[in-house]
Scaffold this active site. Structure first.
Site, PDB file in Angstrom:
ATOM      1  NE  ARG A 110       7.729   9.047   1.702  1.00  0.00           N
ATOM      2  CZ  ARG A 110       6.396   8.648   0.913  1.00  0.00           C
ATOM      3  NH1 ARG A 110       5.769   8.957   0.140  1.00  0.00           N
ATOM      4  NH2 ARG A 110       5.260   8.077   1.531  1.00  0.00           N
ATOM      5  CG  ASP A 306      -3.104   7.857  -0.708  1.00  0.00           C
ATOM      6  OD1 ASP A 306      -1.569   8.994   1.074  1.00  0.00           O
ATOM      7  OD2 ASP A 306      -2.621   7.597  -1.292  1.00  0.00           O
ATOM      8  CE  LYS A 333       0.980   8.574   4.554  1.00  0.00           C
ATOM      9  NZ  LYS A 333       1.246   7.474   3.722  1.00  0.00           N
TER      10      LYS A 333
END
Ligand code: S3P
Length: 427
Positions: A110, A306, A333
């Site tokens: 990430r 989310d 994510k």
């Protein structure tokens, strides 16, 4: 589905209270802490640098310590947690400690440049693997009155920088291009910090001026809205169902999905609203509903960031098309969530289009069928979302690799089964 449950603790807030509580260095009892893998990684990292945090069943205790924070002997392993890695990096940079931050294979892929860049501009010395973990922090000399205009809307970036200022006892101004979750600001304010917020159109400006925070002996973590949304959508798409979810965090910067679901025709009521530890909480009553497809407003994306995997499941069973755009952050994510959602929807034969920054999903009235197992891409929210889709399947849905559900919602299976679902051990 029917019954009532108490919402599990909020993951973002659980991590923040451990960090800010450790900076406060006081005796504090934390109630409602989310005892799951992500907050626990943050807890272990903090204890590695000298914090004294103990867990005892439902409660967490922060203990006042006589020694200051110190360099860790071991690597700081943040596991799967982007919040843990970015917020701990902010803290460590503010403290000027030497350390090595690592994580699991998802976290190691990430982007960390989004925090490394402003931290270096602030005076931190950081080395990384081309903007990814492992990250090495060296000494730092953090400047006062740093100002940063964030290029992306990210509460993790904002919180990282606020924590650097807090830990190094400096002032800071952060400008965010869209309003993102404000738990860090609320918590600093709760402990008497000098923090102010201005909003012009959808742009936010946060000003923090250093002075010592005031310890308190307790903190109550609000229930996790993101976890509640799995229960909400499961109830909405089930027949003849009604569920009460108690003590859900209703912070406006988090609960945008309520607005979207209401636009879609959801029967949702909020009761017993109150403020606890500077966060709004309340009870949610949700009933089965006939949903319709909607165009999701672009500005709301950071406040539902989310929830897009579970929104996609609501959309898959709504009448008409749901359009989601401006959501390219989903690609970085725990998995590339746009791709993961599209992959799962294809296996269920749900008509959809995928774009660089979103999805158009055409709902179905029919029950879905999947011969093939759905890939969770090792992502907790993808796993839970497609398990919920099983409610509208002919013979059930099998989702591969659900272990990562423990990062955010370890009781997911028990809670969903207690409300009437049948999720077996194989998932
Ligand atoms: C979080 C912020 C969000 C969210 C993540 C938790 C936080 O990330 O996706 O699950 O606790 O600050 P970004 O702010 O990077 O979008």
């Amino acid at each position: 589905m029917s019954g009532e449950i108490v919402c599990p603790g909020d993951k973002s807030i659980s991590q923040r209270i451990l960090i800010i509580g450790s900076i406060l260095n006081c005796d504090m009892e934390i109630d409602g802490f989310l005892d799951s893998a992500d907050p626990n990684s943050t807890l272990n990292a903090l204890n590695e640098i000298g914090a004294s945090i103990k867990k005892d069943q439902e409660k967490v205790f922060l203990n006042k310590r006589n020694i200051p924070f110190h360099e860790p002997v071991n690597d700081l392993d943040l596991g799967n947690s982007g919040t843990g890695a970015r917020l701990i990096l902010g803290l460590i940079s503010g403290l000027g400690l030497r350390s090595k931050l690592i994580g699991d294979s998802s976290l190691s892929n990430r982007p960390m440049q989004r925090v490394i860049k402003p931290l270096i501009q602030m005076g931190a010395k950081i080395d990384s693997n081309k903007g990814k973990l492992p990250i090495f922090t060296l000494d730092s000399k953090i400047s006062n009155n740093f100002q940063y205009k964030m290029p992306i809307a990210s509460a993790q970036v904002k919180s990282c920088l606020l924590l650097t200022a807090l830990a190094s006892e400096n002032n800071i101004k952060v400008i965010e291009p869209k309003i993102t979750r404000d738990h860090t600001e609320r918590m600093i304010d709760y402990f008497g910090g000098d923090i102010s917020f201005k909003q012009k159109a959808n742009i936010g400006e946060i000003n923090y001026k250093f002075h010592n925070l005031t310890p308190k002996d307790s903190y109550k973590v609000a229930g996790d809205f993101s976890s509640a949304t799995f229960i909400i959508v499961a109830t909405l798409i089930s027949l003849n169902s009604e569920v009460l979810i108690k003590n859900v965090g209703l912070n406006k910067t988090r609960s945008g999905l309520l607005e979207i679901l209401k636009m879609m025709g959801a029967n949702i009521q909020i009761k017993n609203k109150k403020i606890e530890s500077n966060e709004e909480v309340g009870d949610i009553v949700v009933k089965s509903s006939k949903l319709i497809g909607v165009q999701v407003p672009k500005n709301i994306i950071p406040n539902i960031i989310d929830e897009i995997p579970i929104l996609s499941i609501a959309a898959a069973f709504a009448d008409g098309v749901t359009k989601i755009s401006n959501a390219s952050e989903l690609r970085v994510k725990e998995s590339d969530r746009l791709n993961a959602i599209s992959n799962g929807l294809s296996k269920l034969n749900i008509i959809h289009e995928i774009f660089e920054d979103g999805l158009n999903i055409t709902g179905t009235k029919e029950k879905v069928d999947s011969e093939k197992k759905i890939n969770s891409f090792n992502d907790h929210r993808i796993a839970m979302s497609f398990l919920i889709a099983g409610i509208r399947s002919k013979k059930g849905i099998s989702v591969e690799n659900c272990k990562n559900i423990e990062t955010s919602f370890p009781n997911f299976r028990n809670i969903m089964n207690s409300l009437g679902m049948k999720i077996d051990e194989k998932n």
